[in-house]
Design an enzyme around this catalytic site. Structure first.
Site, mmCIF file in Angstrom:
data_model
loop_
_atom_site.group_PDB
_atom_site.id
_atom_site.type_symbol
_atom_site.label_atom_id
_atom_site.label_comp_id
_atom_site.label_asym_id
_atom_site.label_seq_id
_atom_site.Cartn_x
_atom_site.Cartn_y
_atom_site.Cartn_z
ATOM 1 N N VAL A 119 49.678 30.345 39.148
ATOM 2 C CA VAL A 119 49.813 31.514 38.281
ATOM 3 C C VAL A 119 48.443 32.144 38.127
ATOM 4 O O VAL A 119 47.480 31.483 37.752
ATOM 5 C CB VAL A 119 50.378 31.118 36.898
ATOM 6 C CG1 VAL A 119 50.544 32.357 36.019
ATOM 7 C CG2 VAL A 119 51.682 30.355 37.040
ATOM 8 N N GLU A 120 48.363 33.429 38.440
ATOM 9 C CA GLU A 120 47.140 34.204 38.241
ATOM 10 C C GLU A 120 47.432 35.185 37.109
ATOM 11 O O GLU A 120 48.448 35.866 37.096
ATOM 12 C CB GLU A 120 46.802 34.971 39.515
ATOM 13 C CG GLU A 120 45.601 35.894 39.400
ATOM 14 C CD GLU A 120 45.347 36.707 40.670
ATOM 15 O OE1 GLU A 120 44.402 37.499 40.664
ATOM 16 O OE2 GLU A 120 46.102 36.563 41.651
#
Length: 126
Positions: A119-120
């Site tokens: 997850v960015e």
């Protein structure tokens, strides 16, 4: 021809564990509707959550937990996201670092959810 993303699907080992993580760490809202996938709501988008072995049709050819890699745009300064990650014991893998997103330069932080999805979360300079 395309204006944006409405939703995407995560295949996970546990709907409850995944929802709890995103609710606690990023403030998403869980929506359970009979005979439909559980959804995690944020902004004007959502993530549908399918439990492995209990997916909905149509679906990806080989849905597997931990294979997603996606970027979310922060509605608050990245420092607040990092504080929430730290407060919830979520390890930051990379960042904050400069990246180039769809709208131009941004600052990003990378971490993993309970299934190992990357997850960015990015900030375009709020």
């Amino acid at each position: 021809m395309i204006a944006g993303i409405d939703h995407f699907v995560l295949t996970v080992r546990s709907v409850d564990d995944t929802c709890a993580f995103y609710q606690r760490v990023l403030g998403f809202r869980r929506l359970d509707t009979p005979n439909l996938p559980t959804a995690l709501l944020f902004g004007t988008q959502k993530i549908n959550v399918h439990e492995v072995g209990r997916t909905f049709e149509p679906k990806a050819k080989a849905p597997t937990p931990g294979t997603a890699d996606f970027c979310l745009v922060a509605a608050r300064p990245l420092a607040e996201i990092c504080a929430s990650l730290e407060a919830n014991g979520v390890a930051v893998e990379v960042g904050p670092v400069e990246r180039i997103g769809a709208r131009g330069p941004m600052m990003s932080v990378y971490f993993r959810d309970p299934d190992g999805n990357l997850v960015e979360v990015s900030d375009y300079g709020l």
